[in-house]
Write a protein that holds these residues in place. Structure first.
Motif, PDB file in Angstrom:
ATOM      1  N   GLY A 238       8.279  14.316  -3.475  1.00 40.71           N
ATOM      2  CA  GLY A 238       8.704  15.590  -4.068  1.00 40.71           C
ATOM      3  C   GLY A 238       8.322  16.770  -3.175  1.00 40.71           C
ATOM      4  N   TYR A 239       9.123  17.815  -3.259  1.00 41.16           N
ATOM      5  CA  TYR A 239       8.877  19.014  -2.475  1.00 41.16           C
ATOM      6  C   TYR A 239       8.880  18.725  -0.977  1.00 41.16           C
ATOM      7  CZ  TYR A 239       7.323  20.727  -7.030  1.00 41.16           C
ATOM      8  OH  TYR A 239       7.248  21.064  -8.335  1.00 41.16           O
ATOM      9  N   GLY A 240       9.709  17.781  -0.574  1.00 34.76           N
ATOM     10  CA  GLY A 240       9.841  17.439   0.837  1.00 34.76           C
ATOM     11  C   GLY A 240       8.745  16.545   1.366  1.00 34.76           C
ATOM     12  N   ILE A 241       7.859  16.102   0.518  1.00 30.42           N
ATOM     13  CA  ILE A 241       6.751  15.230   0.933  1.00 30.42           C
ATOM     14  C   ILE A 241       7.187  13.778   0.749  1.00 30.42           C
ATOM     15  CG2 ILE A 241       4.356  14.569   0.521  1.00 30.42           C
ATOM     16  CD1 ILE A 241       3.870  17.394  -0.561  1.00 30.42           C
ATOM     17  N   ARG A 242       6.857  12.977   1.735  1.00 32.70           N
ATOM     18  CA  ARG A 242       7.152  11.540   1.675  1.00 32.70           C
ATOM     19  C   ARG A 242       5.852  10.755   1.900  1.00 32.70           C
ATOM     20  NH1 ARG A 242      11.767  10.759   6.052  1.00 32.70           N
ATOM     21  NH2 ARG A 242      10.238  12.025   7.221  1.00 32.70           N
TER      22      ARG A 242
ATOM     23  N   LEU B  18       0.831  -1.200   0.000  1.00 35.27           N
ATOM     24  CA  LEU B  18       0.000   0.000   0.000  1.00 35.27           C
ATOM     25  C   LEU B  18       0.861   1.242   0.000  1.00 35.27           C
ATOM     26  CD1 LEU B  18      -2.646  -1.086   2.671  1.00 35.27           C
ATOM     27  CD2 LEU B  18      -2.924  -1.107   0.191  1.00 35.27           C
ATOM     28  N   ASP B  19       0.419   2.252  -0.757  1.00 36.07           N
ATOM     29  CA  ASP B  19       1.026   3.587  -0.728  1.00 36.07           C
ATOM     30  C   ASP B  19       0.045   4.532  -0.045  1.00 36.07           C
ATOM     31  OD1 ASP B  19       3.303   2.776  -2.018  1.00 36.07           O
ATOM     32  OD2 ASP B  19       2.674   3.444  -4.002  1.00 36.07           O
ATOM     33  N   VAL B  20       0.416   4.978   1.176  1.00 38.85           N
ATOM     34  CA  VAL B  20      -0.424   5.897   1.959  1.00 38.85           C
ATOM     35  C   VAL B  20       0.195   7.292   1.859  1.00 38.85           C
ATOM     36  CG1 VAL B  20      -1.480   6.381   4.201  1.00 38.85           C
ATOM     37  CG2 VAL B  20      -0.987   4.012   3.524  1.00 38.85           C
ATOM     38  N   LYS B  21      -0.538   8.256   1.247  1.00 37.26           N
ATOM     39  CA  LYS B  21      -0.003   9.600   1.002  1.00 37.26           C
ATOM     40  C   LYS B  21      -0.566  10.589   2.030  1.00 37.26           C
ATOM     41  CE  LYS B  21       0.371   8.722  -3.974  1.00 37.26           C
ATOM     42  NZ  LYS B  21      -0.087   9.126  -5.326  1.00 37.26           N
ATOM     43  N   PRO B  22       0.316  11.450   2.603  1.00 40.69           N
ATOM     44  CA  PRO B  22      -0.139  12.475   3.568  1.00 40.69           C
ATOM     45  C   PRO B  22      -0.641  13.728   2.836  1.00 40.69           C
ATOM     46  CG  PRO B  22       2.219  12.548   3.397  1.00 40.69           C
ATOM     47  CD  PRO B  22       1.783  11.454   2.469  1.00 40.69           C
ATOM     48  N   TRP B  23      -1.116  14.721   3.624  1.00 42.58           N
ATOM     49  CA  TRP B  23      -1.597  15.963   3.028  1.00 42.58           C
ATOM     50  C   TRP B  23      -0.450  16.856   2.570  1.00 42.58           C
ATOM     51  CZ3 TRP B  23      -6.405  16.554   1.572  1.00 42.58           C
ATOM     52  CH2 TRP B  23      -7.408  15.798   2.166  1.00 42.58           C
ATOM     53  N   ASP B  24       0.568  16.964   3.433  1.00 37.69           N
ATOM     54  CA  ASP B  24       1.680  17.854   3.095  1.00 37.69           C
ATOM     55  C   ASP B  24       2.928  17.381   3.798  1.00 37.69           C
ATOM     56  OD1 ASP B  24       1.195  18.555   5.741  1.00 37.69           O
ATOM     57  OD2 ASP B  24       0.160  20.397   5.230  1.00 37.69           O
ATOM     58  N   ASP B  25       3.991  18.205   3.718  1.00 37.10           N
ATOM     59  CA  ASP B  25       5.265  17.819   4.325  1.00 37.10           C
ATOM     60  C   ASP B  25       5.280  18.013   5.818  1.00 37.10           C
ATOM     61  OD1 ASP B  25       5.074  20.535   4.143  1.00 37.10           O
ATOM     62  OD2 ASP B  25       7.160  20.852   3.563  1.00 37.10           O
ATOM     63  N   GLU B  26       4.241  18.661   6.382  1.00 32.68           N
ATOM     64  CA  GLU B  26       4.198  18.886   7.818  1.00 32.68           C
ATOM     65  C   GLU B  26       3.488  17.757   8.561  1.00 32.68           C
ATOM     66  OE1 GLU B  26       2.366  22.609   8.458  1.00 32.68           O
ATOM     67  OE2 GLU B  26       4.026  23.764   7.593  1.00 32.68           O
TER      68      GLU B  26
END
Length: 256
Positions: free
Chosen positions: A212-216, A175-183
């Motif tokens: 990308g853009y510091g997001i993991r 599974l790839d779980v994506k957050p809202w932002d880098d914070e």
């Protein structure tokens, strides 16, 4: 002028002399009567009575020879047949069956001769029926024992099959779980995901993958039982954590 013409012309005036000479020659060869048939047939084609007589003599002689040979063959066959008849009669007289049956056919009636074997056959049939009854009873006992043995083996097979573990279909899902932002706190996000406990769900290893853009994003492995847990149920349970999770994607799906 006419005389000169006849001198130079090739005419056979004395042809009759040659015809008479030829006739006399053939009469000497074939006989005196051959001259009577000279008008109907030419020289060499007629045959006199002397030639016909000699031909008949030859044919009669050949027929007599053939007749004698056939007589010899017939005599040989007659002798062979007489020998065979004598031999057959001798064999019939010397055979024991002929000796035994001859007085019976003369003095004993067929009905009296058949009666004793019939009684013996009836007695033998009764004995056979008694024996069959006994054997039939033993067959029933053997059938009962075989049925009991078969039932016992079936019961043992059913117990063994019940103890054998059932093969469960499982799948491995990445599974790839994506957050809202880098914070977003990724440790807290992983803790929320792992807090989901379902029957047939086992969590595996995980790692953070840069987007990308510091997001993991969180990439986590799990094993599910196909009959108990589906991909839709997993996505629904993970997306309940709206504060941390933006979306869930299936990166890999493999059957185990």
């Amino acid at each position: 002028m006419a005389t000169n013409f006849l001198v130079h012309e090739k005419i056979w005036f004395d042809k009759f002399k040659y015809d008479d000479a030829e006739r006399k020659f053939y009469e000497q060869m074939n006989g005196p009567v051959a001259g009577s048939s000279r008008q109907s047939s030419g020289p060499g084609a007629s045959s006199g009575p002397g030639g016909d007589h000699s031909e008949l003599v030859v044919r009669i002689a050949s027929l007599e020879v053939e007749n004698q040979s056939l007589r010899g063959v017939v005599q040989d066959l007659q002798q062979a047949i007489s020998k065979l008849e004598a031999r057959l009669s001798a064999l019939e007289k010397s055979s024991p069956a002929h000796r035994a049956t001859a007085p019976q056919t003369q003095h004993v009636s067929p009905m009296r001769q058949v009666e004793p074997p019939t009684r013996k056959a009836a007695t033998a049939t009764e004995d056979d029926e008694d024996d069959d009854i006994d054997l039939f009873g033993s067959d029933e006992e053997e059938d009962k024992e075989a049925a009991k043995l078969r039932e016992e083996r079936l019961r043992q097979y059913a117990e063994k099959k019940a103890k054998k573990p059932v093969l469960v279909a499982k799948s491995s899902i990445l599974l790839d779980v994506k957050p809202w932002d880098d914070e977003t706190d990724m440790a807290q996000l992983e803790a929320c995901v792992r807090s989901i406990q379902l029957d047939g769900l086992t969590w595996g290893g995980s790692k953070l993958v840069p987007v990308g853009y510091g997001i993991r994003k969180l990439q986590i492995q799990c094993v599910v039982e196909d009959d108990k847990v589906g991909t839709d149920l997993l996505e629904e349970e993970i997306t309940r954590f709206e504060e941390h999770v933006q979306s869930v994607d299936i990166a890999a799906f493999n059957k185990i």
